[in-house]
Design a protein around this motif. Structure first.
Motif, PDB file in Angstrom:
ATOM      1  N   ILE A 108       0.714  -1.342   0.050  1.00 16.69           N
ATOM      2  CA  ILE A 108       0.022   0.052  -0.107  1.00 16.69           C
ATOM      3  C   ILE A 108       0.924   1.277  -0.152  1.00 16.69           C
ATOM      4  CG2 ILE A 108      -1.343   1.369   1.448  1.00 16.69           C
ATOM      5  CD1 ILE A 108      -3.249  -1.186   2.163  1.00 16.69           C
ATOM      6  N   LEU A 109       1.907   1.160   0.516  1.00 11.64           N
ATOM      7  CA  LEU A 109       2.819   2.180   0.860  1.00 11.64           C
ATOM      8  C   LEU A 109       3.684   2.425  -0.596  1.00 11.64           C
ATOM      9  CD1 LEU A 109       4.668   2.271   4.366  1.00 11.64           C
ATOM     10  CD2 LEU A 109       2.488   3.778   3.651  1.00 11.64           C
ATOM     11  N   GLY A 110       3.771   1.597  -1.280  1.00  6.60           N
ATOM     12  CA  GLY A 110       4.299   1.485  -2.488  1.00  6.60           C
ATOM     13  C   GLY A 110       3.453   2.029  -3.753  1.00  6.60           C
ATOM     14  N   LEU A 111       2.088   1.697  -3.140  1.00  4.63           N
ATOM     15  CA  LEU A 111       1.016   2.143  -4.198  1.00  4.63           C
ATOM     16  C   LEU A 111       0.826   3.939  -4.033  1.00  4.63           C
ATOM     17  CD1 LEU A 111      -1.056   0.922  -6.016  1.00  4.63           C
ATOM     18  CD2 LEU A 111      -2.752   1.033  -3.956  1.00  4.63           C
ATOM     19  N   ASN A 112       1.108   4.058  -2.857  1.00  6.95           N
ATOM     20  CA  ASN A 112       1.087   5.600  -2.576  1.00  6.95           C
ATOM     21  C   ASN A 112       2.300   6.330  -3.132  1.00  6.95           C
ATOM     22  OD1 ASN A 112       0.192   8.189  -1.399  1.00  6.95           O
ATOM     23  ND2 ASN A 112       2.200   7.970   0.085  1.00  6.95           N
ATOM     24  N   ARG A 121       4.570  14.470  -8.494  1.00  6.84           N
ATOM     25  CA  ARG A 121       5.058  15.264  -7.106  1.00  6.84           C
ATOM     26  C   ARG A 121       6.294  14.431  -6.536  1.00  6.84           C
ATOM     27  NH1 ARG A 121      -0.930  14.508  -4.544  1.00  6.84           N
ATOM     28  NH2 ARG A 121      -0.048  15.169  -2.696  1.00  6.84           N
ATOM     29  N   ILE A 122       7.452  14.948  -7.090  1.00  9.69           N
ATOM     30  CA  ILE A 122       8.594  14.294  -6.983  1.00  9.69           C
ATOM     31  C   ILE A 122       9.090  14.393  -5.530  1.00  9.69           C
ATOM     32  CG2 ILE A 122      10.862  13.767  -7.676  1.00  9.69           C
ATOM     33  CD1 ILE A 122       8.758  12.797  -9.607  1.00  9.69           C
ATOM     34  N   ALA A 123       9.080  15.896  -5.136  1.00  7.91           N
ATOM     35  CA  ALA A 123       9.579  16.253  -3.804  1.00  7.91           C
ATOM     36  C   ALA A 123       8.741  15.304  -2.689  1.00  7.91           C
ATOM     37  CB  ALA A 123       9.342  17.654  -3.527  1.00  7.91           C
ATOM     38  N   GLU A 124       7.457  15.261  -2.773  1.00  9.69           N
ATOM     39  CA  GLU A 124       6.658  14.496  -1.979  1.00  9.69           C
ATOM     40  C   GLU A 124       7.026  12.986  -1.879  1.00  9.69           C
ATOM     41  OE1 GLU A 124       2.456  15.761  -1.785  1.00  9.69           O
ATOM     42  OE2 GLU A 124       3.047  16.832  -3.188  1.00  9.69           O
ATOM     43  N   PHE A 125       7.441  12.495  -3.080  1.00 11.29           N
ATOM     44  CA  PHE A 125       7.723  11.076  -3.280  1.00 11.29           C
ATOM     45  C   PHE A 125       9.048  10.865  -2.351  1.00 11.29           C
ATOM     46  CE2 PHE A 125      10.395   7.887  -5.375  1.00 11.29           C
ATOM     47  CZ  PHE A 125       9.490   6.917  -5.831  1.00 11.29           C
ATOM     48  N   HIS A 126       9.925  11.605  -2.401  1.00  6.34           N
ATOM     49  CA  HIS A 126      11.236  11.611  -1.913  1.00  6.34           C
ATOM     50  C   HIS A 126      10.909  11.733  -0.311  1.00  6.34           C
ATOM     51  CE1 HIS A 126      14.026  10.889  -5.129  1.00  6.34           C
ATOM     52  NE2 HIS A 126      13.211  11.601  -5.554  1.00  6.34           N
ATOM     53  N   THR A 127       9.971  12.731   0.004  1.00  3.72           N
ATOM     54  CA  THR A 127       9.722  12.690   1.510  1.00  3.72           C
ATOM     55  C   THR A 127       9.193  11.296   2.029  1.00  3.72           C
ATOM     56  OG1 THR A 127       9.431  15.052   1.339  1.00  3.72           O
ATOM     57  CG2 THR A 127       8.424  14.208   3.071  1.00  3.72           C
ATOM     58  N   GLU A 128       8.146  10.798   1.261  1.00  3.35           N
ATOM     59  CA  GLU A 128       7.605   9.596   1.707  1.00  3.35           C
ATOM     60  C   GLU A 128       8.520   8.471   1.831  1.00  3.35           C
ATOM     61  OE1 GLU A 128       4.436   8.828   2.822  1.00  3.35           O
ATOM     62  OE2 GLU A 128       4.172  11.084   2.880  1.00  3.35           O
ATOM     63  N   LEU A 129       9.398   8.544   0.835  1.00  3.86           N
ATOM     64  CA  LEU A 129      10.544   7.308   0.926  1.00  3.86           C
ATOM     65  C   LEU A 129      11.416   7.702   2.178  1.00  3.86           C
ATOM     66  CD1 LEU A 129      11.165   5.225  -1.091  1.00  3.86           C
ATOM     67  CD2 LEU A 129      12.945   6.691  -2.102  1.00  3.86           C
ATOM     68  N   GLU A 130      11.793   8.712   2.463  1.00  6.23           N
ATOM     69  CA  GLU A 130      12.645   8.993   3.798  1.00  6.23           C
ATOM     70  C   GLU A 130      12.101   8.647   4.976  1.00  6.23           C
ATOM     71  OE1 GLU A 130      13.810  12.995   3.415  1.00  6.23           O
ATOM     72  OE2 GLU A 130      14.999  12.876   1.862  1.00  6.23           O
ATOM     73  N   ILE A 142       8.168  -1.406  -3.426  1.00  6.68           N
ATOM     74  CA  ILE A 142       8.691  -0.145  -2.794  1.00  6.68           C
ATOM     75  C   ILE A 142      10.035  -0.162  -3.840  1.00  6.68           C
ATOM     76  CG2 ILE A 142      10.266   1.279  -1.459  1.00  6.68           C
ATOM     77  CD1 ILE A 142       7.217   0.587  -0.237  1.00  6.68           C
ATOM     78  N   LYS A 143      10.550  -1.122  -4.077  1.00  6.38           N
ATOM     79  CA  LYS A 143      11.812  -1.194  -4.983  1.00  6.38           C
ATOM     80  C   LYS A 143      11.427  -0.950  -6.502  1.00  6.38           C
ATOM     81  CE  LYS A 143      15.673  -4.048  -6.509  1.00  6.38           C
ATOM     82  NZ  LYS A 143      16.367  -5.469  -6.823  1.00  6.38           N
ATOM     83  N   TYR A 144      10.123  -1.323  -6.957  1.00  5.95           N
ATOM     84  CA  TYR A 144       9.713  -0.926  -8.224  1.00  5.95           C
ATOM     85  C   TYR A 144       9.480   0.493  -8.467  1.00  5.95           C
ATOM     86  CZ  TYR A 144       6.172  -1.443 -12.050  1.00  5.95           C
ATOM     87  OH  TYR A 144       5.642  -1.247 -13.006  1.00  5.95           O
ATOM     88  N   ALA A 145       8.508   1.045  -7.371  1.00  4.85           N
ATOM     89  CA  ALA A 145       8.315   2.473  -7.344  1.00  4.85           C
ATOM     90  C   ALA A 145       9.454   3.328  -7.479  1.00  4.85           C
ATOM     91  CB  ALA A 145       7.520   2.903  -6.184  1.00  4.85           C
ATOM     92  N   VAL A 146      10.856   2.855  -6.658  1.00  7.41           N
ATOM     93  CA  VAL A 146      11.780   3.654  -6.814  1.00  7.41           C
ATOM     94  C   VAL A 146      12.389   3.467  -8.023  1.00  7.41           C
ATOM     95  CG1 VAL A 146      14.099   3.568  -5.759  1.00  7.41           C
ATOM     96  CG2 VAL A 146      12.354   3.589  -4.357  1.00  7.41           C
ATOM     97  N   LYS A 165       4.165  -4.151 -17.645  1.00  2.54           N
ATOM     98  CA  LYS A 165       3.703  -5.478 -17.782  1.00  2.54           C
ATOM     99  C   LYS A 165       4.469  -6.302 -16.482  1.00  2.54           C
ATOM    100  CE  LYS A 165       4.205  -5.089 -23.089  1.00  2.54           C
ATOM    101  NZ  LYS A 165       5.027  -5.706 -23.997  1.00  2.54           N
ATOM    102  N   ALA A 166       5.336  -5.575 -15.844  1.00  2.00           N
ATOM    103  CA  ALA A 166       6.039  -6.456 -14.696  1.00  2.00           C
ATOM    104  C   ALA A 166       5.590  -5.706 -13.214  1.00  2.00           C
ATOM    105  CB  ALA A 166       7.643  -6.184 -14.512  1.00  2.00           C
ATOM    106  N   VAL A 167       4.253  -5.069 -13.174  1.00  2.00           N
ATOM    107  CA  VAL A 167       3.989  -4.713 -11.690  1.00  2.00           C
ATOM    108  C   VAL A 167       3.951  -5.733 -11.005  1.00  2.00           C
ATOM    109  CG1 VAL A 167       2.564  -2.798 -12.986  1.00  2.00           C
ATOM    110  CG2 VAL A 167       1.524  -5.032 -12.445  1.00  2.00           C
ATOM    111  N   PRO A 168       4.380  -5.501  -9.613  1.00  2.00           N
ATOM    112  CA  PRO A 168       4.464  -6.511  -8.475  1.00  2.00           C
ATOM    113  C   PRO A 168       3.016  -6.817  -7.796  1.00  2.00           C
ATOM    114  CG  PRO A 168       4.964  -4.183  -7.646  1.00  2.00           C
ATOM    115  CD  PRO A 168       4.762  -4.142  -9.188  1.00  2.00           C
ATOM    116  N   HIS A 169       2.147  -6.011  -8.294  1.00  2.00           N
ATOM    117  CA  HIS A 169       0.745  -6.069  -7.738  1.00  2.00           C
ATOM    118  C   HIS A 169      -0.326  -5.463  -8.705  1.00  2.00           C
ATOM    119  CE1 HIS A 169      -2.521  -6.185  -4.907  1.00  2.00           C
ATOM    120  NE2 HIS A 169      -1.952  -7.053  -4.108  1.00  2.00           N
ATOM    121  N   GLU A 170      -1.357  -6.282  -8.981  1.00  2.05           N
ATOM    122  CA  GLU A 170      -2.363  -5.885  -9.808  1.00  2.05           C
ATOM    123  C   GLU A 170      -2.798  -4.429  -9.615  1.00  2.05           C
ATOM    124  OE1 GLU A 170      -4.110  -7.047 -12.784  1.00  2.05           O
ATOM    125  OE2 GLU A 170      -2.038  -8.137 -12.855  1.00  2.05           O
TER     126      GLU A 170
END
Length: 266
Positions: A108-112, A121-130, A142-146, A165-170
């Motif tokens: 779910i966090l990867g979905l976010n 929203r790249i800045a927010e992406f990195h904030t959530e990642l940190e 998480i690795k897929y999103a990164v 085609k290689a999404v980790p979850h539908e």
């Protein structure tokens, strides 16, 4: 187990039943009833009272909000997704050590992260990642999103499209489709500034469309300043004419001063 928790479990079972039949109207109504019922649980945030049923109530409430996040995504309601996720993250962050971790937390966090990337929203992406623990970076979702974000910043757009085609979850396909639209708009903006005109076939390949009709529909819906003439796309109306006025120069000068002062502090 008390009566209120029993009632909530029954309502969740009916909610699952309605969603399995794609009766989203009933799902939203039942979900609202469940959220109201959760307010009667004293073990939930912000009080966290250690009642005899505290662990079960916390686990159940977390499951309800996880369900709400997925439901909002399936309904393509991004405002509800963001709202429910804020409530869910309280259970992920503030109940560590109180209840076992959820197997759906990182998906779910990867979905976010995918949502933020699809909205550029790249800045927010990195904030959530940190905010994630280091171990989370090895989780496939998480690795897929990164990796997608890295490809996005590098401009390797074909890789982004192929990774669909290689999404980790539908559940990730929805935001991948939105990301594809974002990428297409980025390419379109750059094309409008880089070229005076392009043959339709070249534009179709560049924007990753499989037919002329898809390209023409895209132009009609999203690129009103483009013109199509004699199998070519003319960009002259889309050319920007930036003008830097006195006020802009002042802002630039002020920003440079701030940067120099910050560098001195560091």
């Amino acid at each position: 187990m008390d009566g209120e928790l029993d009632e909530a479990i029954r309502k969740l079972a009916w909610l699952n039943f309605d969603c399995a039949r794609n009766e989203f109207g009933s799902c939203v109504a039942r979900l609202s009833e469940l959220k109201i019922l959760l307010t009667k649980f004293p073990s939930l945030p912000p009080t966290f009272e250690m009642t005899p049923n505290a662990v079960e109530e916390l686990k159940f409430a977390r499951a309800v909000y996880e369900f709400a996040v997925i439901l909002s995504m399936e309904m393509k309601d991004q405002e509800a997704f963001e709202r429910d996720l804020v409530q869910l993250k309280v259970f992920y962050m503030d109940t560590r050590g109180m209840i076992p971790p959820s197997p759906d937390e990182y998906p779910i966090l990867g979905l976010n992260l995918m949502r933020l990337l699809s909205e550029n929203r790249i800045a927010e992406f990195h904030t959530e990642l940190e905010l994630l623990p280091l171990g989370a970076l090895h989780h496939p979702c998480i690795k897929y999103a990164v990796e997608l974000e890295q490809a996005f910043m590098e401009g390797t757009y074909n890789r982004l499209i192929n990774d669909r085609k290689a999404v980790p979850h539908e559940s990730y396909r929805y935001f991948m489709d939105l990301l594809a639209e974002t990428i297409r708009d980025e390419i379109a903006d750059c094309s409008g500034q880089a070229y005076d005109h392009l043959p339709v076939n070249d534009a179709m390949e560049m924007l990753m469309f499989s037919s002329d009709q898809q390209l023409l529909e895209y132009i009609s819906e999203r690129q009103h300043e483009w013109e199509v003439q004699n199998r070519s796309i003319l960009f002259h109306m889309a050319k920007s004419q930036p003008r830097v006025g006195v006020h802009s120069f002042k802002l630039i000068k002020q920003s440079l001063c701030y940067a120099q002062e910050l560098e001195q502090v560091v």
